[in-house]
Design a protein around this motif. Structure first.
Motif, PDB file in Angstrom:
ATOM      1  N   GLN A  62       0.783  -1.156  -0.047  1.00 13.71           N
ATOM      2  CA  GLN A  62      -0.017  -0.099   0.244  1.00 13.71           C
ATOM      3  C   GLN A  62       0.832   1.186  -0.015  1.00 13.71           C
ATOM      4  O   GLN A  62       1.862   1.223   0.519  1.00 13.71           O
ATOM      5  CB  GLN A  62      -0.857  -0.001   1.289  1.00 13.71           C
ATOM      6  CG  GLN A  62      -1.726   1.382   1.386  1.00 13.71           C
ATOM      7  CD  GLN A  62      -2.884   1.040   2.264  1.00 13.71           C
ATOM      8  OE1 GLN A  62      -3.317   0.290   2.825  1.00 13.71           O
ATOM      9  NE2 GLN A  62      -3.103   2.262   2.982  1.00 13.71           N
ATOM     10  N   ASN A  63       0.392   2.206  -0.734  1.00 12.19           N
ATOM     11  CA  ASN A  63       1.225   3.539  -0.974  1.00 12.19           C
ATOM     12  C   ASN A  63       0.331   4.381  -0.211  1.00 12.19           C
ATOM     13  O   ASN A  63      -0.498   4.846  -0.831  1.00 12.19           O
ATOM     14  CB  ASN A  63       1.455   3.918  -2.235  1.00 12.19           C
ATOM     15  CG  ASN A  63       2.379   5.111  -2.446  1.00 12.19           C
ATOM     16  OD1 ASN A  63       2.278   6.102  -1.683  1.00 12.19           O
ATOM     17  ND2 ASN A  63       3.337   5.025  -3.403  1.00 12.19           N
ATOM     18  N   ILE A  64       0.635   4.851   0.939  1.00 15.90           N
ATOM     19  CA  ILE A  64      -0.623   5.792   1.674  1.00 15.90           C
ATOM     20  C   ILE A  64      -0.432   7.299   1.312  1.00 15.90           C
ATOM     21  O   ILE A  64      -1.329   8.043   0.815  1.00 15.90           O
ATOM     22  CB  ILE A  64      -0.072   5.814   3.226  1.00 15.90           C
ATOM     23  CG1 ILE A  64      -0.704   4.607   3.811  1.00 15.90           C
ATOM     24  CG2 ILE A  64      -0.838   7.052   3.802  1.00 15.90           C
ATOM     25  CD1 ILE A  64      -0.174   4.343   5.246  1.00 15.90           C
ATOM     26  N   ARG A  65       0.835   7.582   0.512  1.00 19.94           N
ATOM     27  CA  ARG A  65       0.957   8.976   0.073  1.00 19.94           C
ATOM     28  C   ARG A  65       0.277   9.115  -1.360  1.00 19.94           C
ATOM     29  O   ARG A  65      -0.142  10.297  -1.496  1.00 19.94           O
ATOM     30  CB  ARG A  65       2.410   9.352  -0.031  1.00 19.94           C
ATOM     31  CG  ARG A  65       3.241   9.755   1.284  1.00 19.94           C
ATOM     32  CD  ARG A  65       4.396  10.343   1.252  1.00 19.94           C
ATOM     33  NE  ARG A  65       4.894  10.577   2.235  1.00 19.94           N
ATOM     34  CZ  ARG A  65       6.036  10.224   3.261  1.00 19.94           C
ATOM     35  NH1 ARG A  65       6.605   9.345   2.224  1.00 19.94           N
ATOM     36  NH2 ARG A  65       6.270  10.583   4.028  1.00 19.94           N
ATOM     37  N   ASP A  66       0.415   8.073  -2.103  1.00 19.64           N
ATOM     38  CA  ASP A  66      -0.263   7.835  -3.219  1.00 19.64           C
ATOM     39  C   ASP A  66      -1.229   6.726  -3.569  1.00 19.64           C
ATOM     40  O   ASP A  66      -0.467   5.682  -3.983  1.00 19.64           O
ATOM     41  CB  ASP A  66       0.856   8.202  -4.556  1.00 19.64           C
ATOM     42  CG  ASP A  66       0.120   8.405  -5.941  1.00 19.64           C
ATOM     43  OD1 ASP A  66      -1.094   8.286  -6.013  1.00 19.64           O
ATOM     44  OD2 ASP A  66       0.855   8.588  -6.796  1.00 19.64           O
ATOM     45  N   GLU A  69      -0.946   4.282  -6.462  1.00 18.89           N
ATOM     46  CA  GLU A  69       0.414   3.506  -6.754  1.00 18.89           C
ATOM     47  C   GLU A  69       0.454   2.296  -6.076  1.00 18.89           C
ATOM     48  O   GLU A  69       1.192   1.502  -6.030  1.00 18.89           O
ATOM     49  CB  GLU A  69       1.510   4.429  -6.561  1.00 18.89           C
ATOM     50  CG  GLU A  69       1.552   5.593  -7.644  1.00 18.89           C
ATOM     51  CD  GLU A  69       1.837   4.876  -8.874  1.00 18.89           C
ATOM     52  OE1 GLU A  69       2.852   4.303  -9.183  1.00 18.89           O
ATOM     53  OE2 GLU A  69       1.056   5.290  -9.797  1.00 18.89           O
ATOM     54  N   SER A  70      -0.479   2.017  -4.942  1.00 19.22           N
ATOM     55  CA  SER A  70      -0.570   0.707  -4.176  1.00 19.22           C
ATOM     56  C   SER A  70      -0.563  -0.262  -5.246  1.00 19.22           C
ATOM     57  O   SER A  70      -1.236  -0.104  -6.435  1.00 19.22           O
ATOM     58  CB  SER A  70      -1.829   0.704  -3.446  1.00 19.22           C
ATOM     59  OG  SER A  70      -1.663   1.749  -2.323  1.00 19.22           O
ATOM     60  N   ASP A 106      -5.335   3.636   6.435  1.00 22.15           N
ATOM     61  CA  ASP A 106      -4.511   4.688   7.143  1.00 22.15           C
ATOM     62  C   ASP A 106      -5.269   5.029   8.399  1.00 22.15           C
ATOM     63  O   ASP A 106      -6.426   5.627   8.325  1.00 22.15           O
ATOM     64  CB  ASP A 106      -4.368   5.770   6.300  1.00 22.15           C
ATOM     65  CG  ASP A 106      -3.702   6.843   6.644  1.00 22.15           C
ATOM     66  OD1 ASP A 106      -3.053   6.783   7.898  1.00 22.15           O
ATOM     67  OD2 ASP A 106      -3.324   7.796   5.982  1.00 22.15           O
ATOM     68  N   ASN A 108      -5.012   7.193  10.323  1.00 21.27           N
ATOM     69  CA  ASN A 108      -5.211   8.830  10.381  1.00 21.27           C
ATOM     70  C   ASN A 108      -6.408   9.241   9.453  1.00 21.27           C
ATOM     71  O   ASN A 108      -7.125  10.152   9.879  1.00 21.27           O
ATOM     72  CB  ASN A 108      -4.112   9.670   9.895  1.00 21.27           C
ATOM     73  CG  ASN A 108      -2.897   9.367  10.932  1.00 21.27           C
ATOM     74  OD1 ASN A 108      -3.143   9.355  12.150  1.00 21.27           O
ATOM     75  ND2 ASN A 108      -1.721   9.374  10.565  1.00 21.27           N
ATOM     76  N   VAL A 113      -9.259   6.072   2.643  1.00 21.27           N
ATOM     77  CA  VAL A 113      -8.271   5.560   2.062  1.00 21.27           C
ATOM     78  C   VAL A 113      -8.704   4.470   0.930  1.00 21.27           C
ATOM     79  O   VAL A 113      -9.688   4.095   0.980  1.00 21.27           O
ATOM     80  CB  VAL A 113      -7.365   4.637   3.084  1.00 21.27           C
ATOM     81  CG1 VAL A 113      -7.980   3.349   3.472  1.00 21.27           C
ATOM     82  CG2 VAL A 113      -6.041   4.305   2.413  1.00 21.27           C
TER      83      VAL A 113
END
Length: 133
Positions: A62-66, A69-70, A106, A108, A113
Motif C-alpha cells: 500500500q502506498n499511503i501517500r499516493d 500507486e498501491s 490509514d 489517520n 483510504v
C-alpha cells in the motif's frame, strides 16, 4: 483465475503460494481454472475482464501517500490500483487477496483510504477478502 508468485524479482520468496494453488486445484475442475504462474501485468489485466473469481497469492504494498500507486507485485512489474480501477469486470464476483497490505488503510484517515481491496470493489467485484498484514 489464480495468480501465484512464488518467486518475484527483488522480493522475498513465497513458497506457500504453491501449496495455495494445490489446495485450489483440489476443489476447482482444471477446465474451469486459469492459472497464471508467474503472471505478467498485461496477462492479469486481460483475464480480469472475464474472471468471476480472482485469487492473488503474491506480494502487495500500500502506498499511503499516493494510493493509486498501491500494487500487487507480479513477475514483470506492479499491478497498480490505478490500472485495476480502469478495468471493466462484468463477471466479477469474488476477489481473494492473499497478499500483504491489501486492506491496510490509514489509521489517520480510515474512511478515506483507497487500498487494493477497495479498488477491486470499485472495479466491480461484489466481494473481496483482503489482508491487513
Amino acid at each position: 483465475m489464480v495468480v501465484i508468485q512464488p518467486e518475484t524479482p527483488g522480493e522475498k520468496s513465497l513458497p506457500g503460494t504453491i501449496e495455495e494453488l494445490q489446495k485450489i486445484k483440489a476443489h476447482v475442475p482444471n477446465e474451469n481454472l486459469v492459472k497464471l504462474r508467474p503472471g505478467s501485468v498485461n496477462e492479469v489485466i486481460s483475464y480480469l475482464s472475464t474472471a468471476s473469481i480472482a485469487h492473488f497469492a503474491c506480494h502487495g504494498q500500500q502506498n499511503i501517500r499516493d494510493p493509486l500507486e498501491s500494487a500487487l507485485f507480479l513477475q514483470d512489474g506492479h499491478l497498480k490500483v490505478s490500472q485495476i480501477m480502469q478495468q471493466s469486470m462484468p463477471n466479477a464476483s469474488l476477489a481473494f487477496l492473499s497478499a500483504c497490505e491489501t486492506a491496510m488503510g490509514d489509521e489517520n484517515l480510515p474512511d478515506e483510504v483507497i487500498h487494493i481491496g477497495s479498488a477491486l470493489l470499485f472495479a466491480g467485484f461484489r466481494g473481496v477478502v483482503a489482508t491487513m498484514w
